[in-house]
Design an enzyme around this catalytic site. Structure first.
Site, PDB file in Angstrom:
ATOM      1  CD  GLU A 123     -40.637   8.570  35.615  1.00 19.41           C
ATOM      2  OE1 GLU A 123     -39.830   8.660  36.551  1.00 19.41           O
ATOM      3  OE2 GLU A 123     -41.799   8.123  35.753  1.00 19.41           O
ATOM      4  CG  ASP A 143     -42.905   9.026  42.063  1.00 17.47           C
ATOM      5  OD1 ASP A 143     -42.288  10.073  42.278  1.00 17.47           O
ATOM      6  OD2 ASP A 143     -44.062   8.996  41.612  1.00 17.47           O
TER       7      ASP A 143
END
Length: 354
Positions: free
Chosen positions: A56, A228
Site C-alpha cells: 500500500e 485492515d
C-alpha cells in the site's frame, strides 16, 4: 540534503526518551493533527493485493507538508524470516517538493498504531478502565501493552494467541515491568471475560471472527486493529451492531475495516469529531464502543513530523544526497559528469570522418 533515519536511529530515540515518553509525544502529535482534520488533503490508501498479502501507499498533505508511507502486510512472511509488516516513509516540503525526511517506519508504525489505540481509548473507554484483553500477541502486541500501561493506567493484560510461543515472547519482554500483571489465557473467550478494554491485533488475511457477540459485555471498549484490508476482518458483524462505532477516515474504513461487513447506511462517527467536541464519545457506562482502526495516512504524517523533530533534538540521522545539489538548477545533465568527457570524443569522431 535529506535526513535519513534508519531502524537504529528510531531505536535510539526509544532508548533515550523511554517508551512512556515516546508514546506520550506520539499521542500529542496525533491529537494535534486530528484536531486539524479539515486542513488536510485526504484520500484512501492505494493498495495492490495478491494472494500472499497487500502493498500500500498512504499519501496525505496539508498546506506545508506532504507525506506518504510505503507499507506491506504479508502474514506468511514470518516463515521466511521477514516481518509481516515493513514500511518506509517520506516527509516533503509542499512549497518546493523537496524531501526533508526519509525514514524507516516499520518500528515507527508499531509505535504510532499503539499510540492511536490509546488516543481513541482515552475518549471512548470508561475512565476507570484497568484491565485489557490483548488478542494476537505478535509483533504489535508489546507496543499495545506498553502504551496502554504507561498512558492509560492499564495494570492487568489478559493474553491469547493461537501460537503459544507468541504469548511467551510477550511475557518474556514485559514480565519484569512494575505494576503490570500479564495473564496467559487458553482462549479468546477466557481472555475477554471481564476485561474493560479488548484489543485485537491478529494478522491472518481472512474474514475471521475473533470476537463474537456472546463474548461482549456492557461497558467494554474494543479496539479492532487487525481488520485492515478488503477480505480481512476480526469481528462478527453482531459485535458492530451492538456497539457505537468510530472510524478514522470513513471512505477507507468502509472498504478495509470490519465495517466492510456492514451496509452502507450503517452509522459510524469519524474520530476527529469526538476530539473536536462535535460528537459525543461514550454515552453511558454500559455502552459498548468500538474503534475500527485500519490505520490512516494522517497518523504516519504525525509520526514523521515527530521523527523529524526528534532527529533534530537528539542529533540523529544522516544527511544524504537524494536530490542533486546544482550550481545551475537547469543543468541536470551536468550531474552525470559526462559532458566534459563527451566533447573531445565527439570532436575526434568528426575529425576521423573527415
Amino acid at each position: 540534503m535529506t535526513t535519513l533515519l534508519n531502524t537504529q536511529d528510531v531505536a535510539r530515540m526509544a532508548q533515550t526518551l523511554g517508551m512512556a515518553e515516546f508514546f506520550k509525544r506520539m499521542v500529542g502529535y496525533l491529537e494535534a493533527d486530528y484536531l486539524r482534520w479539515n486542513e488536510f488533503d485526504k484520500c484512501a490508501r492505494v493498495a495492490s493485493h495478491s494472494d500472499d498479502g497487500v502493498i500500500e501507499l498512504m499519501p496525505i498533505a496539508d498546506a506545508s507538508l506532504y507525506s506518504f508511507k510505503y507499507v506491506n502486510g504479508h502474514p506468511k512472511n514470518t516463515r521466511a524470516g521477514l516481518p509481516t509488516v515493513m514500511a518506509v516513509g517520506l516527509l516533503a516540503d509542499v512549497a518546493t517538493g523537496r524531501p526533508e525526511l526519509l525514514s524507516e517506519l516499520t518500528l515507527t508504525t508499531a509505535i504510532r498504531t499503539a499510540a492511536t489505540s490509546v488516543m481513541a481509548a482515552k475518549q471512548l473507554a470508561r475512565k476507570n478502565a484497568r484491565s485489557m484483553a490483548l488478542i494476537g500477541n505478535g509483533a504489535q502486541s508489546e507496543f499495545q501493552a506498553l502504551a496502554f500501561h504507561h498512558l492509560l493506567g492499564i495494570s492487568e493484560i489478559r493474553l491469547y494467541d493461537i501460537d503459544p510461543a507468541a504469548t511467551a515472547k510477550l511475557q518474556r519482554h514485559l514480565s519484569a515491568l512494575p505494576g503490570l500483571r500479564l495473564i496467559a489465557c487458553k482462549s479468546t473467550a477466557e481472555a475477554v471475560r471481564g476485561a474493560d478494554i479488548v484489543t485485537t491485533v491478529t494478522a491472518d488475511k481472512t474474514n475471521a471472527t475473533i470476537l463474537t457477540p456472546e463474548m461482549i459485555e456492557p461497558g467494554m471498549h474494543i479496539n479492532g486493529v487487525g481488520g485492515d484490508c478488503p477480505g480481512k476482518t476480526e469481528m462478527h458483524r453482531g459485535v458492530l451492531e451492538a456497539s457505537k462505532v468510530f472510524v478514522e477516515f470513513e471512505p477507507q474504513s468502509r472498504i478495509e475495516g470490519d465495517l466492510q461487513q456492514m451496509p452502507a447506511e450503517f452509522p459510524v462517527i469519524e474520530f476527529w469529531r469526538v476530539l473536536k467536541g462535535l460528537s459525543a464519545g461514550r454515552d453511558s457506562e454500559a455502552q459498548i464502543t468500538f474503534f475500527d482502526s485500519v490505520g490512516f495516512a494522517l497518523e504516519d504524517f504525525s509520526a514523521l513530523r515527530l521523527l523529524r523533530d526528534l532527529a533534530r533534538e537528539l542529533g540523529l540521522g544522516q544527511d544524504v544526497s537524494l536530490i542533486p545539489q546544482m550550481a545551475d538548477p537547469k543543468d541536470l545533465f551536468g550531474q552525470l559528469g559526462l559532458a566534459t568527457a563527451a566533447a573531445p570524443v565527439a570532436v575526434q569522431a568528426v575529425q576521423a570522418a573527415a
